[in-house]
Scaffold this active site. Structure first.
Site, PDB file in Angstrom:
ATOM      1  CB  THR A 230      34.592 131.577  -7.815  1.00 24.21           C
ATOM      2  OG1 THR A 230      35.157 130.373  -8.332  1.00 24.21           O
ATOM      3  CG2 THR A 230      35.245 132.778  -8.486  1.00 24.21           C
TER       4      THR A 230
ATOM      5  CE  LYS B 299      38.011 129.043  -9.870  1.00 31.01           C
ATOM      6  NZ  LYS B 299      37.047 128.449  -8.948  1.00 31.01           N
TER       7      LYS B 299
END
Length: 298
Positions: free
Chosen positions: A96, A172
């Site tokens: 991420t 995300k």
């Protein structure tokens, strides 16, 4: 023909993904800072070899580390692998990170003749082990083509979100906003219920069948019921991930008050020494402040 793949980062997600690639018939190496994890993967059938020795033979590198700094270090640090990869090899980056960082990594890889797929993952350790993750991916058509065997082995759903890096990481961030808020909201609701005489077990039994449920509630609340905070996803992940969300929101001139509130609860949990515990342990912050005793803490 089988691909030559190196998976870098054999945590709960990376290990499962690496095993899924093995099952699909790919020639897979696994690397991690923990020699124990590397040995376990090799015992499961992973190939042996030093990273610097096999780098030039690789068709793909799958990076499943914690954050942007680790991703950049794997590729371009003092022992970075990027310069040793053959032209046309694909880098599948799963951490991420902020969209701007993904674009920066794609540009640097392109300069070396490498392909780059911005490919954050979602689904948890079990789905990683079963090869049924959701992958939010963005990159060139050539990057997708080179990575297709990896995506087929590790994901049930691949969202193709753009022809250059950035949109995968943006999506995300949206997912992590919801996931972090949902975990904090679950903890707040569960402990609020306790003040009204509703046990955590009853909370799970009822709310999981009602409109207030969420995937995070159904996955994390049982950890509280069991008093088991073995970290499948730790508290410490959320100050990083929600920090990315808030940074991106700030750059967009967007207010995200729910994200900020959830962030404070995870920071409080980490500051109380709970950072390495499962992220459901954020409920302990609420319980402490309300004078409640959670299961397993009596």
């Amino acid at each position: 023909m089988a691909m030559q793949i190196a998976v870098i980062g054999l945590g709960s997600m990376g290990f499962g993904m690496a095993k899924s690639m093995l099952r699909s018939g790919q020639h897979t190496y696994g690397f991690d800072l923990s020699p124990k994890q590397v040995a376990a993967f090799q015992q499961a059938g992973g190939s042996e070899g030093a990273l610097d020795a096999i780098a030039g033979t690789l068709d793909a590198v799958v990076i499943v580390v914690l954050n942007a700094a680790q991703t950049e270090d794997v590729l371009f640090g003092t022992q970075g692998i990027a310069a040793s990869l053959k032209p046309g090899a694909v880098v599948v980056a799963c951490a991420t990170v902020a969209p701007d960082f993904a674009r920066k990594m794609e540009e640097k890889c392109t300069d070396l003749g490498l392909l780059y797929l911005d490919a954050p993952i979602s689904g948890g350790a079990k789905k990683a082990a079963d090869g049924v993750l959701s992958i939010m991916a963005a990159g060139t058509a050539a990057a997708f083509k080179a990575a297709d065997p990896i995506l087929d082995a590790t994901a049930a759903t691949v969202f193709r979100l753009g022809d250059a890096a950035g949109p995968g990481s943006a999506m995300k961030a949206v997912n992590q906003l919801l996931a972090g808020v949902h975990i904090a909201a679950m903890a707040e609701a569960l402990t609020f219920g306790m003040t009204q005489g509703i046990s955590p077990q009853t909370f799970v039994e009822v709310i999981s069948k009602c409109a207030g449920t969420s995937w995070m509630l159904e996955n994390r609340a049982p950890h509280i019921v069991d008093g088991d905070y073995t970290p499948h996803s730790s508290v410490n992940i959320w100050p990083k991930d929600l920090g990315i969300v808030l940074d991106v929101a700030k750059s967009a001139g967007f207010g995200a008050p729910l994200t900020a509130a959830a962030m404070q609860q995870f920071l409080a949990a980490a500051g109380s020494g709970l950072g390495a515990e499962d992220d459901a342990a954020v409920a302990k912050v609420y319980a402490r402040n309300a004078g409640l005793v959670l299961p397993g803490d009596a």
